[in-house]
Enzyme design. Structure first.
Site, PDB file in Angstrom:
ATOM      1  N   ASP A   1      34.333  35.299   7.489  1.00  0.00           N
ATOM      2  CA  ASP A   1      33.286  34.945   8.409  1.00  0.00           C
ATOM      3  C   ASP A   1      32.047  34.293   7.356  1.00  0.00           C
ATOM      4  O   ASP A   1      32.189  34.550   6.260  1.00  0.00           O
ATOM      5  CB  ASP A   1      32.762  36.366   9.061  1.00  0.00           C
TER       6      ASP A   1
ATOM      7  N   ASP B   1      31.125  40.709   9.526  1.00  0.00           N
ATOM      8  CA  ASP B   1      30.149  41.872   9.572  1.00  0.00           C
ATOM      9  C   ASP B   1      29.481  42.028  11.099  1.00  0.00           C
ATOM     10  O   ASP B   1      29.006  42.971  11.122  1.00  0.00           O
ATOM     11  CB  ASP B   1      28.718  41.256   8.804  1.00  0.00           C
TER      12      ASP B   1
ATOM     13  N   ASP C   1      32.944  39.498  15.216  1.00  0.00           N
ATOM     14  CA  ASP C   1      34.203  39.488  14.165  1.00  0.00           C
ATOM     15  C   ASP C   1      35.010  40.612  14.455  1.00  0.00           C
ATOM     16  O   ASP C   1      36.232  40.725  14.003  1.00  0.00           O
ATOM     17  CB  ASP C   1      33.668  39.873  12.779  1.00  0.00           C
TER      18      ASP C   1
END
Length: 632
Positions: free
Chosen positions: A313, A517, A521
């Site tokens: 990410d 995080d 996600d």
């Protein structure tokens, strides 16, 4: 450790018996010492074996005890006592390996002090156990003391060394409103902290709990071995009866046949095979936990060793998730220096709580610019702030503030600067002085210092460059990817799109690790073979879904854990091959020739000790430092 004490006592009794035996003392004397050795070293495995029998399972311990008793029954009490001593020593070693792993985990908990100074409603101070602190309590932390609980500073100013939790190498300034963690070390100032987490929920306590829970899990390899062990042990008993019964039926002498059968049962037992798997895996989990990576299970650790593609990410993962001033552009006609422009902006923003405002103030502080006092501060959500600074009306806000500025050369130049910064992936913040556009600040998320190096290491370890999966716009994503060395970028993804991307990579034959995080996600983490969450500011859902958590937000630990997991896998295979080879050699020796019982015992238990110590090597600090080096 009780196991070590009993093994030591058994060894002493054995040596005394052997010495008296060699000196020719009467048999009852040295027999007494040998039998005492049996009792000291054999009572615990005997009890364990009987419990297993009650549960209708066959334990290796009971096979060893039966062999030792049979040896004594035919006068081979020396051989039986030697078996007890070596078996007890092997058990003590296994207990030591387990304890060493557990101690390395529990040492984390020792960071937090046992007592803390709690302030009562009347202002008095009382010393209490940190376990008694509850949310809302006010705690006084004096200079040089460790913080007793996770909380927020309500009074005081100091610097706190929080390397044990966050990994930051330098002490961090803490003042009113800042968060502090249990176990961190206070500097030269006194702090008053309001507790916001109970002791059992503190960051350091959660680290310990998660690693201990991981240590209780079993890898697929270990589960398979334990499943086979039962059938194998029954097979050993049947084969032992055959080795004894068939030659006896054909007229062989009783005592040598029984001795050979006992030796067969000892050397064929799977002690070393059973111990081959878990010590390397538990040592790796403990070592990773000690360096800020919580692997939640042995199964997850095995997956670390098989990953061949890493997906990241963007915000909060490859970046720190906090904005910073990356560029300061002055409108030429404003007649200001960049330092003066930044001083005006920081003075106006200083009273604001907005993240962008904090970034502007921090930029001025880092540049050691004196920030003047501001007056008549006002804030308009979505538009920005206004204040009077050194007699000038300063406005700092989004590019929309230019709509309220009179047309002219300065406004045109400011719009051009806004377009330039936004095209490069920056967030533009406009500064006006007395209603005239004076400059534009370009803010960007700060790339983690170790991001580029981590990407390069992962490329070397997995053989494929990591990819970027982000919900951010294409332009910002491409710019970040270029900074960290990623070429495969997939931007503008919703959570469902990330899941589809992960499954597409899996369909192409990749074993995917997703590092993220946020809440967005979590679905993709669940879909990937392995989910890893950034622990510093990660959402609760991401932390819960992930198979592992990077507590200190150090991306550079990822290649380390992958390398260490692969080394653990190689060690498990080496242990299994070694153990199986020793068993095969000793069994063939006993069946084809005559294997002396003491030599059989030494070979069997020696191989068990070797695989245990081999796994313990992964607890060493040097194992961590060498973990991300490719295997030769």
């Amino acid at each position: 450790m009780a196991e070590v004490r009993w093994a030591a006592l058994a060894t002493v009794l054995f040596l005394l018996g052997a010495g008296l035996h060699a000196l020719g003392t009467p048999a009852p004397v040295w027999w007494t010492f040998y039998l005492a050795c049996y009792a000291a070293g054999g009572w615990e495995p005997a009890l364990s074996g009987l419990r297993a029998l009650r549960e209708k399972s066959l334990d290796v311990d009971i096979l060893m005890i039966v062999a030792a008793i049979l040896a004594a029954s035919i006068g081979q009490v020396f051989d039986g006592a030697l078996l007890i001593v070596i078996f007890a020593t092997s058990g003590a070693l296994e207990a030591f390996v387990t304890r060493r792993t557990a101690d390395s985990v529990r040492a984390l908990l020792d960071l937090a002090p046992e007592r803390a100074a709690r302030l009562t409603s009347s202002g008095d101070e009382e010393l209490v156990d940190t376990a008694e602190l509850v949310v809302g309590d006010i705690v006084l932390v004096r200079p040089g003391e460790r913080v007793g609980a996770d909380g927020e500073v309500v009074d005081g100013l100091s610097e706190v060394d929080q390397a044990s939790i966050t990994g930051e190498p330098l002490p961090v300034a803490k003042t009113v409103g800042d968060e502090v963690f249990a176990g961190t070390l206070n500097g030269t100032g006194a702090l008053r902290i309001t507790v916001n987490r109970a002791a059992r929920d503190s960051v350091v306590a959660r680290i310990v709990t998660m690693v201990e829970e991981a240590s209780q899990t079993k890898a697929r390899t270990q589960l398979f071995i334990e499943k086979v062990e039962q059938r194998y042990s029954v097979g050993v008993v049947i084969a032992t009866l055959a080795v004894f019964g068939i030659p006896l039926a054909l007229g062989a002498a009783f005592e040598p046949t029984l001795l050979r059968a006992m030796t067969f049962m000892i050397v064929a037992s799977p002690c070393a095979v059973v111990l081959a798997t878990m010590p390397p895996l538990l040592s790796t989990i403990a070592n990773a936990g000690r360096h800020g990576v919580l692997v939640k299970s042995a199964v997850a650790l095995e997956k670390f060793g098989t990953v061949n593609l890493v997906a990241f990410d963007k915000t909060g993962t490859l970046t720190e998730g906090t904005p910073r001033v990356a560029q300061v552009e002055v409108v030429p006609s404003a007649g200001l220096t960049t330092e003066r422009l930044l001083a005006f902006a920081a003075a106006a923003e200083r009273p604001s709580e907005h993240p962008l405002a904090r970034a502007v103030v921090l930029a001025a502080q880092e540049a050691e610019i004196a920030v003047p006092h501001s007056e008549t501060f006002t804030s308009t959500p979505g538009r920005g702030v206004t204040a009077v600074v050194s007699g000038a009306a300063i406005r700092v806000g989004s590019p929309a503030v230019l709509d309220e500025v009179a047309e002219g050369e300065a406004k045109t130049a400011a719009r051009a600067l806004v377009s330039k910064l936004e095209e490069s992936g920056r967030t533009a913040v406009v500064v006006t002085v007395d209603g005239v556009a004076a400059g534009v600040l370009g803010l960007a998320d700060r790339v983690r210092p170790d991001a580029r190096e981590t990407v390069a290491m992962l490329r070397e370890l997995t053989g494929r460059s990591p990819i970027l999966l982000t919900g951010d716009n294409e332009r910002a994503a491409r710019r970040l990817a270029e900074e960290v060395g990623i070429t495969d970028v997939r931007a503008g993804l919703l959570p469902a799109d990330k899941v589809s991307a992960v499954r597409g990579l899996q369909d192409d034959g990749h074993r995917v690790m997703l590092v993220g995080d946020g809440v967005n996600d979590a679905p993709a983490m669940a879909a990937a073979e392995l989910g890893v969450a950034m622990g510093g500011h990660g959402s609760d859902l991401a932390l819960e879904t992930a198979d592992a958590v990077i507590v200190r937000n150090e991306l550079a630990t990822l290649p380390k854990v992958i390398g260490l997991a692969r080394r653990a896998h190689r060690l498990v295979k080496a242990n299994l091959v070694f153990a199986a080879t020793v068993i095969t050699v000793l069994v063939i020796w006993d069946m084809v020739w005559i294997l002396p019982l003491p030599l059989g015992v030494a070979g069997h238990e020696g191989s068990t000790m070797v695989v245990g110590l081999n796994g313990l090597r992964l607890l060493a600090r040097r194992a961590w430092h060498k973990a991300d080096q490719p295997a030769a």
